[in-house]
Design an enzyme around this catalytic site. Structure first.
Site, short mmCIF file in Angstrom:
data_model
loop_
_atom_site.label_atom_id
_atom_site.label_comp_id
_atom_site.label_asym_id
_atom_site.label_seq_id
_atom_site.Cartn_x
_atom_site.Cartn_y
_atom_site.Cartn_z
N LYS A 285 -12.64 -0.27 -14.45
CA LYS A 285 -13.17 -1.52 -13.89
C LYS A 285 -13.63 -2.48 -14.99
O LYS A 285 -13.49 -3.70 -14.86
CB LYS A 285 -14.31 -1.20 -12.91
CG LYS A 285 -13.85 -0.50 -11.63
CD LYS A 285 -12.79 -1.30 -10.89
CE LYS A 285 -12.55 -0.79 -9.48
NZ LYS A 285 -11.50 -1.56 -8.79
N ASP B 106 3.49 1.44 -4.50
CA ASP B 106 2.60 2.28 -5.32
C ASP B 106 2.29 1.44 -6.55
O ASP B 106 3.19 1.18 -7.39
CB ASP B 106 3.31 3.59 -5.69
CG ASP B 106 2.44 4.47 -6.59
OD1 ASP B 106 1.45 3.96 -7.17
OD2 ASP B 106 2.75 5.67 -6.72
N VAL B 107 1.05 1.03 -6.68
CA VAL B 107 0.68 0.07 -7.73
C VAL B 107 0.80 0.63 -9.15
O VAL B 107 0.64 -0.10 -10.12
CB VAL B 107 -0.74 -0.50 -7.51
CG1 VAL B 107 -0.78 -1.38 -6.26
CG2 VAL B 107 -1.78 0.61 -7.46
N ASP C 190 0.86 -1.19 0.00
CA ASP C 190 0.00 0.00 0.00
C ASP C 190 0.90 1.23 0.00
O ASP C 190 2.13 1.12 0.13
CB ASP C 190 -0.92 -0.02 1.25
CG ASP C 190 -2.24 0.71 1.04
OD1 ASP C 190 -2.20 1.92 0.75
OD2 ASP C 190 -3.30 0.07 1.16
N THR D 41 -16.81 1.29 3.06
CA THR D 41 -15.38 1.54 3.25
C THR D 41 -15.11 3.03 3.01
O THR D 41 -15.95 3.74 2.45
CB THR D 41 -14.51 0.73 2.25
OG1 THR D 41 -14.60 1.35 0.97
CG2 THR D 41 -14.92 -0.72 2.16
N TYR E 128 -13.47 5.62 -13.78
CA TYR E 128 -13.61 4.48 -12.86
C TYR E 128 -14.31 3.32 -13.56
O TYR E 128 -13.84 2.18 -13.52
CB TYR E 128 -14.38 4.92 -11.61
CG TYR E 128 -14.48 3.86 -10.55
CD1 TYR E 128 -13.38 3.54 -9.75
CD2 TYR E 128 -15.66 3.16 -10.32
CE1 TYR E 128 -13.46 2.57 -8.77
CE2 TYR E 128 -15.76 2.19 -9.34
CZ TYR E 128 -14.65 1.90 -8.56
OH TYR E 128 -14.74 0.93 -7.59
P1 NAD Z 1 -10.42 1.96 0.44
O1 NAD Z 1 -10.28 3.38 0.04
O2 NAD Z 1 -10.83 1.63 1.84
O3 NAD Z 1 -9.07 1.17 0.14
C1 NAD Z 1 -8.29 1.41 -1.00
C2 NAD Z 1 -6.84 1.15 -0.65
O4 NAD Z 1 -6.06 1.33 -1.83
C3 NAD Z 1 -6.30 2.14 0.41
O5 NAD Z 1 -5.62 1.44 1.43
C4 NAD Z 1 -5.35 3.02 -0.39
O6 NAD Z 1 -4.26 3.52 0.36
C5 NAD Z 1 -4.89 2.04 -1.47
N1 NAD Z 1 -4.31 2.74 -2.61
C6 NAD Z 1 -4.78 3.84 -3.26
N2 NAD Z 1 -3.92 4.20 -4.23
C7 NAD Z 1 -2.88 3.33 -4.18
C8 NAD Z 1 -1.67 3.19 -4.91
N3 NAD Z 1 -1.34 4.04 -5.90
N4 NAD Z 1 -0.85 2.17 -4.61
C9 NAD Z 1 -1.16 1.31 -3.61
N5 NAD Z 1 -2.28 1.39 -2.87
C10 NAD Z 1 -3.13 2.39 -3.15
O7 NAD Z 1 -11.46 1.36 -0.59
P2 NAD Z 1 -12.08 -0.10 -0.77
O8 NAD Z 1 -13.52 0.06 -0.90
O9 NAD Z 1 -11.54 -1.06 0.22
O10 NAD Z 1 -11.53 -0.42 -2.22
C11 NAD Z 1 -10.86 -1.62 -2.56
C12 NAD Z 1 -11.19 -1.98 -3.99
O11 NAD Z 1 -12.57 -2.31 -4.08
C13 NAD Z 1 -10.95 -0.85 -4.99
O12 NAD Z 1 -10.38 -1.36 -6.17
C14 NAD Z 1 -12.34 -0.33 -5.25
O13 NAD Z 1 -12.46 0.30 -6.50
C15 NAD Z 1 -13.13 -1.62 -5.17
N6 NAD Z 1 -14.56 -1.42 -4.98
C16 NAD Z 1 -15.02 -0.81 -3.86
C17 NAD Z 1 -16.38 -0.60 -3.74
C18 NAD Z 1 -16.98 0.07 -2.52
O14 NAD Z 1 -18.14 0.47 -2.57
N7 NAD Z 1 -16.25 0.20 -1.43
C19 NAD Z 1 -17.25 -1.02 -4.75
C20 NAD Z 1 -16.73 -1.64 -5.87
C21 NAD Z 1 -15.37 -1.84 -5.98
#
Ligand code: NAD
Length: 244
Positions: A159, A63-64, A37, A190, A155
């Protein structure tokens, strides 16, 4: 012998939300877990929580969007735990602006973090996953990768791309001992939801509530486990009925 004995998982975005829940669940099942992360302090806290509970975990700054970071993260995973069997490409960011208001820089950033990350991760991990003889990649897409959704265009495009990239890679790897599948969450409770009107999200979800990160982690764990051994190129929706 536990569910994930012998497995080593690299979970991106593991410092928060869905990634954190997945890291915990994999570790509880006996996997060695590496959290990658950019939130170093929060990532270290998750590692402490897992190790305090008797699990095995390690944090790497990843950093991904950086190919160099990916190569270092895979090398550090192998150095720490002796291999890599499981990759959870979970890190992602969103954007809510309509297309006519989206700056190119914002588009590029969302595509880099949310889409290119999956390409870089699978590329960097492929040799170790193949070496394991039983690799599994779980790419976190979204229900917005299936239907257009109301969020920003970058986004949804990212996706959707992750969904097809997963299938393309799964076919390429089908005889190489690596499976790749995608997970498509709906509205999950989240930090990524930010200041979005949660009541609106609840009202538009047929089950009438937000999902919890653990409910997505359950599916990630299934796809990471040998219980899904004949699944590759598949997609699983976890959205309370939104896309039904
Ligand atoms: P979140 O914001 O709680 O977690 C995202 C994490 O990604 C964080 O820890 C952040 O620091 C990390 N991150 C951001 N940019 C980064 C980078 N450049 N390099 C490394 N890490 C990085 O959100 P979440 O809901 O847990 O999201 C996780 C995944 O689920 C994401 O891909 C999101 O698009 C997907 N998602 C979430 C939802 C929702 O409603 N929460 C719905 C559909 C999909």
């Amino acid at each position: 012998m536990t569910r994930f004995t012998g497995k080593t998982a690299l979970v991106t975005g593991g410092a928060s939300g869905i990634g954190k829940a997945a890291a915990r669940q994999l570790a509880e099942g006996g996997a060695n877990v590496v959290i990658g992360d950019i939130q170093d302090a929060a990532g270290a806290d998750v590692v402490k929580e897992i190790t305090d509970a008797g699990g095995k975990a390690h944090y790497v700054h990843l950093d991904v969007t950086s190919e160099d970071d990916w190569n270092k993260a895979v090398a550090e995973t192998v150095k720490t735990f002796g291999g890599l069997t499981t990759l959870v490409n979970n890190a992602g960011i969103g954007d809510t602006l309509p297309i006519e208001e989206t700056p190119l820089a914002s588009w590029d950033k969302v595509i880099a973090v949310t889409q290119t990350s999956a390409f870089l991760g699978m590329k960097a991990a492929s040799a170790e996953l193949q070496k394991s003889g039983n690799g599994s990649v779980v790419n976190i897409s979204s229900m917005y990768g299936i239907v257009g959704g109301l969020g920003g265009p970058s986004y949804a495009a990212a996706k959707g791309a992750v969904r097809i990239l997963t299938k393309n890679t799964a076919l390429g790897w089908a005889k190489k001992g690596i499976r790749a599948n995608s997970v498509h969450p709906g509205y999950i409770n989240t930090p990524i939801l930010g200041d979005t009107d949660r009541q609106y999200l609840i009202d538009t979800t047929p089950m009438g509530r937000l999902g919890e990160p653990e409910e997505v982690a359950n599916v990630i764990a299934f796809l990471a486990s040998d219980e899904s051994s004949f699944m590759t190129g598949s997609e699983i929706v976890v959205d309370g009925g939104y896309t039904a």
